[in-house]
Motif scaffolding. Structure first.
Motif, PDB file in Angstrom:
ATOM      1  N   SER A 153      -5.431  18.020   4.721  1.00  0.00           N
ATOM      2  CA  SER A 153      -5.660  16.615   5.088  1.00  0.00           C
ATOM      3  C   SER A 153      -4.345  15.891   5.354  1.00  0.00           C
ATOM      4  CB  SER A 153      -6.451  15.895   3.991  1.00  0.00           C
ATOM      5  OG  SER A 153      -7.776  16.360   3.926  1.00  0.00           O
ATOM      6  N   PRO A 154      -3.535  16.381   6.295  1.00  0.00           N
ATOM      7  CA  PRO A 154      -2.254  15.716   6.557  1.00  0.00           C
ATOM      8  C   PRO A 154      -2.468  14.307   7.086  1.00  0.00           C
ATOM      9  CG  PRO A 154      -2.777  17.269   8.312  1.00  0.00           C
ATOM     10  CD  PRO A 154      -3.792  17.494   7.230  1.00  0.00           C
ATOM     11  N   ALA A 155      -1.504  13.451   6.844  1.00  0.00           N
ATOM     12  CA  ALA A 155      -1.616  12.039   7.230  1.00  0.00           C
ATOM     13  C   ALA A 155      -1.314  11.862   8.711  1.00  0.00           C
ATOM     14  CB  ALA A 155      -0.677  11.189   6.381  1.00  0.00           C
ATOM     15  N   MET A 156      -2.189  12.427   9.545  1.00  0.00           N
ATOM     16  CA  MET A 156      -2.070  12.221  10.984  1.00  0.00           C
ATOM     17  C   MET A 156      -2.552  10.810  11.324  1.00  0.00           C
ATOM     18  SD  MET A 156      -0.707  15.022  11.653  1.00  0.00           S
ATOM     19  CE  MET A 156      -0.630  15.098  13.457  1.00  0.00           C
ATOM     20  N   PRO A 157      -2.108  10.259  12.457  1.00  0.00           N
ATOM     21  CA  PRO A 157      -2.454   8.866  12.771  1.00  0.00           C
ATOM     22  C   PRO A 157      -3.954   8.589  12.673  1.00  0.00           C
ATOM     23  CG  PRO A 157      -0.778   9.661  14.277  1.00  0.00           C
ATOM     24  CD  PRO A 157      -1.189  10.846  13.451  1.00  0.00           C
ATOM     25  N   ASP A 158      -4.298   7.639  11.819  1.00  0.00           N
ATOM     26  CA  ASP A 158      -5.698   7.271  11.570  1.00  0.00           C
ATOM     27  C   ASP A 158      -5.714   5.775  11.282  1.00  0.00           C
ATOM     28  OD1 ASP A 158      -8.331   7.031  10.921  1.00  0.00           O
ATOM     29  OD2 ASP A 158      -8.304   8.443   9.245  1.00  0.00           O
ATOM     30  N   ARG A 159      -5.889   4.982  12.327  1.00  0.00           N
ATOM     31  CA  ARG A 159      -5.675   3.540  12.218  1.00  0.00           C
ATOM     32  C   ARG A 159      -6.962   2.751  12.029  1.00  0.00           C
ATOM     33  NH1 ARG A 159      -1.514   3.409  17.283  1.00  0.00           N
ATOM     34  NH2 ARG A 159      -2.954   4.995  17.985  1.00  0.00           N
ATOM     35  N   ARG A 160      -7.940   3.373  11.362  1.00  0.00           N
ATOM     36  CA  ARG A 160      -9.181   2.652  11.072  1.00  0.00           C
ATOM     37  C   ARG A 160      -8.926   1.498  10.104  1.00  0.00           C
ATOM     38  NH1 ARG A 160     -12.322   6.347   7.879  1.00  0.00           N
ATOM     39  NH2 ARG A 160     -10.322   7.369   7.503  1.00  0.00           N
ATOM     40  N   LEU A 161      -9.536   0.357  10.355  1.00  0.00           N
ATOM     41  CA  LEU A 161      -9.463  -0.775   9.433  1.00  0.00           C
ATOM     42  C   LEU A 161     -10.665  -0.683   8.489  1.00  0.00           C
ATOM     43  CD1 LEU A 161      -8.422  -3.630  11.890  1.00  0.00           C
ATOM     44  CD2 LEU A 161      -6.967  -2.377  10.275  1.00  0.00           C
ATOM     45  N   ASP A 162     -10.476   0.002   7.392  1.00  0.00           N
ATOM     46  CA  ASP A 162     -11.583   0.248   6.468  1.00  0.00           C
ATOM     47  C   ASP A 162     -11.024   0.220   5.049  1.00  0.00           C
ATOM     48  OD1 ASP A 162     -13.726   1.092   4.990  1.00  0.00           O
ATOM     49  OD2 ASP A 162     -14.216   2.811   6.268  1.00  0.00           O
ATOM     50  N   TYR A 163     -11.325  -0.851   4.304  1.00  0.00           N
ATOM     51  CA  TYR A 163     -10.768  -1.008   2.956  1.00  0.00           C
ATOM     52  C   TYR A 163     -11.310   0.022   1.974  1.00  0.00           C
ATOM     53  CZ  TYR A 163      -8.913  -5.482   4.569  1.00  0.00           C
ATOM     54  OH  TYR A 163      -8.234  -6.457   5.242  1.00  0.00           O
ATOM     55  N   ARG A 164     -12.366   0.746   2.367  1.00  0.00           N
ATOM     56  CA  ARG A 164     -12.886   1.786   1.480  1.00  0.00           C
ATOM     57  C   ARG A 164     -11.911   2.947   1.363  1.00  0.00           C
ATOM     58  NH1 ARG A 164     -18.567   2.655   4.367  1.00  0.00           N
ATOM     59  NH2 ARG A 164     -17.106   2.492   6.130  1.00  0.00           N
ATOM     60  N   ARG A 165     -10.887   2.956   2.214  1.00  0.00           N
ATOM     61  CA  ARG A 165      -9.869   4.002   2.147  1.00  0.00           C
ATOM     62  C   ARG A 165      -8.853   3.738   1.038  1.00  0.00           C
ATOM     63  NH1 ARG A 165      -7.466   4.158   8.007  1.00  0.00           N
ATOM     64  NH2 ARG A 165      -6.466   6.050   7.248  1.00  0.00           N
ATOM     65  N   LEU A 166      -8.932   2.606   0.378  1.00  0.00           N
ATOM     66  CA  LEU A 166      -7.999   2.242  -0.682  1.00  0.00           C
ATOM     67  C   LEU A 166      -8.632   2.488  -2.041  1.00  0.00           C
ATOM     68  CD1 LEU A 166      -6.813  -1.172   0.778  1.00  0.00           C
ATOM     69  CD2 LEU A 166      -5.705   1.053   1.044  1.00  0.00           C
ATOM     70  N   SER A 167      -7.835   2.932  -3.000  1.00  0.00           N
ATOM     71  CA  SER A 167      -8.369   3.150  -4.348  1.00  0.00           C
ATOM     72  C   SER A 167      -8.811   1.840  -4.977  1.00  0.00           C
ATOM     73  CB  SER A 167      -7.326   3.848  -5.230  1.00  0.00           C
ATOM     74  OG  SER A 167      -6.134   3.092  -5.297  1.00  0.00           O
ATOM     75  N   ASP A 168      -8.217   0.738  -4.558  1.00  0.00           N
ATOM     76  CA  ASP A 168      -8.645  -0.597  -4.972  1.00  0.00           C
ATOM     77  C   ASP A 168      -8.492  -1.503  -3.758  1.00  0.00           C
ATOM     78  OD1 ASP A 168      -8.634  -3.339  -5.959  1.00  0.00           O
ATOM     79  OD2 ASP A 168      -8.432  -2.489  -7.969  1.00  0.00           O
ATOM     80  N   PRO A 169      -9.583  -2.134  -3.259  1.00  0.00           N
ATOM     81  CA  PRO A 169      -9.503  -2.965  -2.053  1.00  0.00           C
ATOM     82  C   PRO A 169      -8.434  -4.051  -2.125  1.00  0.00           C
ATOM     83  CG  PRO A 169     -11.785  -2.605  -2.670  1.00  0.00           C
ATOM     84  CD  PRO A 169     -10.940  -2.072  -3.804  1.00  0.00           C
ATOM     85  N   ARG A 170      -8.066  -4.460  -3.339  1.00  0.00           N
ATOM     86  CA  ARG A 170      -7.044  -5.499  -3.472  1.00  0.00           C
ATOM     87  C   ARG A 170      -5.675  -5.032  -2.993  1.00  0.00           C
ATOM     88  NH1 ARG A 170      -8.026  -6.992  -9.673  1.00  0.00           N
ATOM     89  NH2 ARG A 170      -8.258  -4.716  -9.686  1.00  0.00           N
ATOM     90  N   MET A 171      -5.491  -3.720  -2.893  1.00  0.00           N
ATOM     91  CA  MET A 171      -4.201  -3.206  -2.426  1.00  0.00           C
ATOM     92  C   MET A 171      -3.872  -3.690  -1.029  1.00  0.00           C
ATOM     93  SD  MET A 171      -4.219   0.711  -3.853  1.00  0.00           S
ATOM     94  CE  MET A 171      -2.703   1.097  -2.980  1.00  0.00           C
ATOM     95  N   ALA A 172      -4.901  -3.986  -0.236  1.00  0.00           N
ATOM     96  CA  ALA A 172      -4.672  -4.480   1.125  1.00  0.00           C
ATOM     97  C   ALA A 172      -3.981  -5.838   1.116  1.00  0.00           C
ATOM     98  CB  ALA A 172      -6.000  -4.571   1.873  1.00  0.00           C
ATOM     99  N   LEU A 173      -4.078  -6.551   0.005  1.00  0.00           N
ATOM    100  CA  LEU A 173      -3.494  -7.894  -0.098  1.00  0.00           C
ATOM    101  C   LEU A 173      -2.194  -7.907  -0.901  1.00  0.00           C
ATOM    102  CD1 LEU A 173      -6.795  -9.775  -1.062  1.00  0.00           C
ATOM    103  CD2 LEU A 173      -5.859  -9.451   1.236  1.00  0.00           C
ATOM    104  N   ALA A 174      -1.846  -6.769  -1.478  1.00  0.00           N
ATOM    105  CA  ALA A 174      -0.789  -6.755  -2.483  1.00  0.00           C
ATOM    106  C   ALA A 174       0.584  -7.145  -1.948  1.00  0.00           C
ATOM    107  CB  ALA A 174      -0.723  -5.379  -3.145  1.00  0.00           C
ATOM    108  N   TYR A 175       0.819  -6.981  -0.656  1.00  0.00           N
ATOM    109  CA  TYR A 175       2.160  -7.263  -0.137  1.00  0.00           C
ATOM    110  C   TYR A 175       2.134  -8.353   0.935  1.00  0.00           C
ATOM    111  CZ  TYR A 175       3.436  -3.404  -3.023  1.00  0.00           C
ATOM    112  OH  TYR A 175       3.623  -2.606  -4.117  1.00  0.00           O
ATOM    113  N   LEU A 176       1.091  -9.184   0.887  1.00  0.00           N
ATOM    114  CA  LEU A 176       1.044 -10.345   1.766  1.00  0.00           C
ATOM    115  C   LEU A 176       1.821 -11.507   1.138  1.00  0.00           C
ATOM    116  CD1 LEU A 176      -2.704 -10.366   2.878  1.00  0.00           C
ATOM    117  CD2 LEU A 176      -0.725  -9.542   4.172  1.00  0.00           C
ATOM    118  N   PRO A 177       2.322 -12.428   1.968  1.00  0.00           N
ATOM    119  CA  PRO A 177       3.008 -13.599   1.404  1.00  0.00           C
ATOM    120  C   PRO A 177       2.050 -14.427   0.553  1.00  0.00           C
ATOM    121  CG  PRO A 177       3.415 -13.372   3.768  1.00  0.00           C
ATOM    122  CD  PRO A 177       2.337 -12.390   3.433  1.00  0.00           C
TER     123      PRO A 177
END
Length: 327
Positions: A153-177
């Motif tokens: 499962s190499p990290a080949m380009p996969d640009r889907r916008l799907d928060y289910r790919r995160l272990s915790d959906p909050r990670m998508a917000l973790a580095y926003l201002p």
């Protein structure tokens, strides 16, 4: 290599499995002892699996992982190759230097230097997720260092916008201002066992099958890493490094690198991979001139942990067939 079917389902390509007996798998065996080794002035934490001196296998973990992700697979392959599993800079117990930029190119250059410094000749190189992308770059740029290549499962380009790919959906917000700091504090407040469970739930097709012993080990590692000030920034910067690579085009893209891999290669993908879609499997293997593809049903993102016996049999079959010129 067959293309993806009209239904979008990636076909399972026949890959032979070895008939050579493997050692019994024992999920209670602790991770191999590790120690810090110096590579070009950089200290890396490394775990070595005792094995034959005739061949060497180097194992490279994915984003958020560590050398312990290879405990079971390296044990199964130990009779056939001495194993070396590295903690990449900023992961496991490898403290990164202040100037390290965490891009895939930087990880790949360091890994190539490490392999070159082993003085063991070309190695069997195995990588999972981010480690798979890094291993791909090494194989493309330093073919003299790679005897065979296994990508899980190499990290080949996969640009889907799907928060289910995160272990915790909050990670998508973790580095926003503005909101990022609060989110990072909330994530840090999670207990180590809960964080470990989230990771396994994301990466396994059947999280309930993850051995209790391995969960305890993962939780212990999460607890230890919580004390490292460099751990969270390394995770964030490596994540952005993957994104940058995904948006690279032309000769700098990972797809272009795949075309340059001359080593005999095995691509393994879990059909239930929620992190990097199995839809990337066929293209990845097709672009690599000497690759074969194995798609495993009922398997997630870390097949070497979820299906170690099957992966070991496929890897060993490749090693054996390479020796006889039948790959």
């Amino acid at each position: 290599m067959p293309p993806t079917t009209s239904t979008g389902r990636t076909p399972i390509t026949h890959v032979p499995l070895t008939t050579t007996p493997l050692p019994p798998l024992d999920a209670h065996v602790a991770p191999w002892p590790g120690e810090t080794e110096s590579v070009g002035g950089l200290d890396l934490h490394v775990r070595r699996t005792p094995g034959t001196d005739e061949a060497v296998a180097v194992y490279v973990h994915g984003l958020g992982g560590s050398s312990t992700n290879w405990t079971d697979l390296s044990a199964l392959l130990a009779p056939f190759a001495g194993g070396i599993a590295v903690d990449l800079p900023g992961f496991g117990f490898s403290e990164p230097p202040a100037e390290f930029d965490f891009g895939l190119n930087s990880h790949a250059a360091l890994l190539a230097e490490f392999i070159d410094g082993l003085g063991k000749g070309p190695v069997h190189l195995l990588g999972n997720s981010m480690g798979g992308a890094i291993a791909l770059l090494v194989a493309a740029r330093r073919p003299d260092l790679v005897r065979t290549l296994t990508l899980i499962s190499p990290a080949m380009p996969d640009r889907r916008l799907d928060y289910r790919r995160l272990s915790d959906p909050r990670m998508a917000l973790a580095y926003l201002p503005f909101v990022g700091k609060r989110v990072r504090q909330a994530l840090a407040a999670l207990g180590p066992e809960e964080r470990a469970r989230q990771v396994i739930k994301l990466c396994f097709a059947n999280a309930d099958a993850f051995p209790a012993q391995r969960l305890a080990e993962l939780a212990e590692e999460h607890n230890a890493r919580a004390e490292f000030a460099w751990a969270a920034p390394a995770m964030a910067r490596s994540t952005f490094g993957i994104f940058r690579a995904w948006f690279s085009r032309g000769p700098e893209s990972l797809w272009a690198a795949a075309e340059k891999v001359s080593a005999p290669s095995l691509v393994v993908w879990g059909e239930k991979d929620r992190v990097i879609s199995v839809r990337r499997a066929s293209r990845t293997a097709t672009l690599m001139p000497r690759a074969r593809l194995l798609v495993l049903p009922r398997t997630g993102h870390v097949a070497q942990m979820e299906r170690p016996n099957t992966v070991a049999k496929a890897v060993l079959a490749m090693w054996e067939r390479v020796e006889t010129g039948d790959w």
